[in-house]
Design an enzyme around this catalytic site. Structure first.
Site, short mmCIF file in Angstrom:
data_model
loop_
_atom_site.label_atom_id
_atom_site.label_comp_id
_atom_site.label_asym_id
_atom_site.label_seq_id
_atom_site.Cartn_x
_atom_site.Cartn_y
_atom_site.Cartn_z
N ARG A 1 0.83 -1.13 0.05
CA ARG A 1 -0.01 -0.15 0.11
C ARG A 1 0.70 1.28 0.05
O ARG A 1 1.93 1.15 0.37
CB ARG A 1 -0.88 -0.02 1.27
CG ARG A 1 -0.26 -0.13 2.40
CD ARG A 1 -1.40 -0.15 3.64
NE ARG A 1 -1.42 -1.42 4.38
CZ ARG A 1 -2.38 -1.99 5.17
NH1 ARG A 1 -3.62 -1.01 4.96
NH2 ARG A 1 -2.31 -3.00 5.74
N GLU B 1 -3.93 5.90 3.45
CA GLU B 1 -3.23 5.05 2.57
C GLU B 1 -4.11 4.69 1.39
O GLU B 1 -5.34 4.77 1.35
CB GLU B 1 -3.19 3.53 3.44
CG GLU B 1 -2.21 3.49 4.60
CD GLU B 1 -2.19 2.43 5.15
OE1 GLU B 1 -1.19 1.98 5.83
OE2 GLU B 1 -3.22 1.64 5.30
N LYS C 1 -8.71 1.02 -2.46
CA LYS C 1 -9.24 1.51 -1.31
C LYS C 1 -8.48 2.62 -0.86
O LYS C 1 -7.26 2.61 -0.92
CB LYS C 1 -9.45 0.37 -0.37
CG LYS C 1 -9.93 0.81 1.04
CD LYS C 1 -10.28 -0.08 2.20
CE LYS C 1 -9.11 -0.89 2.83
NZ LYS C 1 -9.60 -1.76 3.94
N ASP D 1 -0.75 -3.80 12.53
CA ASP D 1 -0.93 -3.59 11.06
C ASP D 1 -0.25 -2.40 10.39
O ASP D 1 -0.65 -2.19 9.17
CB ASP D 1 -2.58 -3.69 10.61
CG ASP D 1 -3.21 -2.37 11.15
OD1 ASP D 1 -2.46 -1.75 12.06
OD2 ASP D 1 -4.24 -2.30 10.97
N SER E 1 -2.10 -11.09 10.49
CA SER E 1 -3.00 -10.13 9.63
C SER E 1 -2.84 -8.62 9.43
O SER E 1 -2.61 -8.23 10.64
CB SER E 1 -4.31 -10.51 9.70
OG SER E 1 -5.33 -9.78 9.07
#
Lengths: 357, 357
Positions: free
Chosen positions: A36, A47, A60, A218, A283
């Protein structure tokens, strides 16, 4: 997405989201992937997450601003677009704030199906913020979790979750410590929100056979797990180059072995190999999951007759003549009395349905 | 943007766009810049162009599909978003298809003011497609160009331009060759669209003192100028790392000297130094120009009362409780008879005005 959930019900929406994600992960090599593109500021990050296959492009927009809740705004807000690769025409603009919570929970289940012990019934849920109910319900409806042991440093967050899910068949137990919540769990989900290097899970909390679903770590500087928790586990990731930067993996050497999940789902690599093995899904959220979510939204909106047309791309009688859009506005000595109505753009091409959530 | 142009008139809209661009270029070091993120396919490209300063974030979505016109679609379509860096809240969603043509023309004039000979009156315009009228009118209204000599391989494109601009005070002359159009021009603007390494301008066409405004060569494999045209000129660029990849500069060695335009505008580097010097603006279109364009659109929409609110970000009574958006949709044994109206999201936060063009 709220309208889609209202019409389909949350269990069906989560199940279909998981189907779309699983199907797209099986086509992993078909995607043009990149990490990203992040713009960091003092209090947060904005982002863009683009991805494409040969037919469909998606991106996104998503922010992360932990201080936002002090001002009444969500920490994370998002929207996204699907477009046609052959022409570049945007086809769908949708909110993704709510959708991100659903797709993250669906992704967690897609991973846990391959990595958690069969018959898992008890989950610890550390962090009871905005995404926690979605994790709880996805594991309940799609994986058979029956009991969830809750912990959050903010008791109000746990109380909110218990109230929100009081009507479900889940057994919900508020715990006084992380250790109490984790003890005896088949699956441990961490979904804390602080933008800091926290240590939510330490090695002594981890029991043989546990599956750790690490969702909250994340981005650089935002982690949840002691590095030794990763060392004692088999670690699975979405997209290795991104997870090495953003995941809990950021604290481990560049040669620490991990397995990309798509290889497990496609049968090219092993997932869980024994009941005693500790598995860990680090994740971080990958663009492919938003691609899947936007595909699901597009298909669901068509089936259910939802969405509205947005005049985002002008319609042109002659596509090489952009000037026609404003020609009536230009100084025209011979037509100075034309009415304002005649100046408005004619026949806007309305190709972009927008779902409002 | 069409509504803004209708209300302000094209000369004022172009002038204000140029002011916004010039002002932002003077603040160049304040921006977090990166090269655009491109996804290439067989027939085109889809790009995201993000940029931010400490207060405002912007990005543009833009495609480039030369074959689109065969199917009645524009080659280039675009939209973009402004957002608040402090919170990540999107503030403006706007079409940028029409806007890109205006901002590119305004940018060309911002560069030409610093680089072309004072008193330039005659321009050659090679490529008479979708952006050409905007180039013509920006140079006419903002720089004093009085005569434009036109050439396009497609005579219909030139006829379209002459018809579109017949009402203006510009002297428009259709030419039979590039050489005929360029001869005696003060400024040569190339704005051709083919995705190919073309050679529109060769060294023997260039006369002492000319300013070349090279607009059409803007991605790998899409160029317009013989490399020796760059070698005989002083070359100016928007953002050097991007232009080395995308501009006509892509055919020259990595150490070929160029000057970033912001340094000229800010007085840190020389622009034109003599009447005989050949200057060349190797324009590829940089995210900062879209940032400026979106700022202009936001301010103009506020002044003129244009735009509409879009429910792109959900409003939450408790920003840590995303589940409230769908709580009424979940199975609720104790409230099974709630009416559908009660299930709709309440009080959507409508922070995002959308300009339709």
């Amino acid at each position: 997405m709220a309208h889609v959930v209202h019409r389909l019900g949350l269990p069906t929406a989560l199940a279909r989201m998981a189907e779309y994600i699983h199907a797209d992960y099986l086509r992993w090599p078909a995607f043009d992937k990149c990490a990203r593109v992040a713009s960091h500021s003092a209090d947060g990050v904005i982002e863009l997450m683009p991805i494409a296959d040969a037919r469909t492009y998606a991106f996104k927009y998503v922010n992360g601003h932990p201080k936002n809740t002090q001002g009444g705004l969500p920490t994370v807000m998002a929207f996204g677009v699907l477009a046609d690769v052959d022409t570049g025409v945007p086809e769908l603009l949708s909110e993704l704030t709510l959708t991100t919570a659903l797709r993250t929970a669906a992704m967690s289940v897609v991973a846990a199906r391959a990595l958690a012990r069969p018959g898992s019934r008890r989950m610890a849920l550390i962090g009871n913020g905005a995404q926690s109910e979605f994790q709880a319900l996805a594991f309940h409806h799609l994986l058979g979790i029956e009991e969830i042991r809750l912990f959050d440093t903010d008791p109000a967050a746990t109380a909110k979750l218990m109230d929100n899910l009081a009507h479900t068949a889940l057994r919900l137990l508020a715990c006084d410590s992380i250790a109490q919540a984790v003890r005896g769990a088949d699956i441990v989900t961490t979904v804390t929100a602080d933008k800091t290097n926290a240590t939510i899970l330490t090695p002594e909390l981890i029991e043989p056979g546990m599956h750790v679903n690490g969702v909250g770590g994340d981005c650089p500087g935002k982690t949840e797990l002691h590095p030794d928790v990763l060392r004692m586990a088999s670690v699975f990731v979405e997209y290795e180059p991104q997870t090495r930067i953003e995941g809990d993996l950021q604290h481990l050497p560049a040669d620490f072995a991990v397995t990309e999940l798509w290889r497990v789902l496609g049968g090219q690599a092993s997932g869980r190999r024994s009941d005693a093995q500790v598995t860990l899904f680090d994740s971080v959220g990958f663009a492919l999951e938003d691609f899947s979510a936007l595909r699901f939204l597009r298909d669901a909106a068509r089936e259910l007759g939802l969405g509205q047309l947005l005049p985002l791309i002008p319609g042109l009688a002659n596509p090489k003549d952009l000037y026609q859009l404003i020609r009536a506005s230009a100084p025209q000595p011979r037509a100075a009395t034309a009415t304002p109505a005649a100046h408005a753009p004619r026949h806007p091409r309305a190709k972009t349905p927008a779902l409002s959530a």
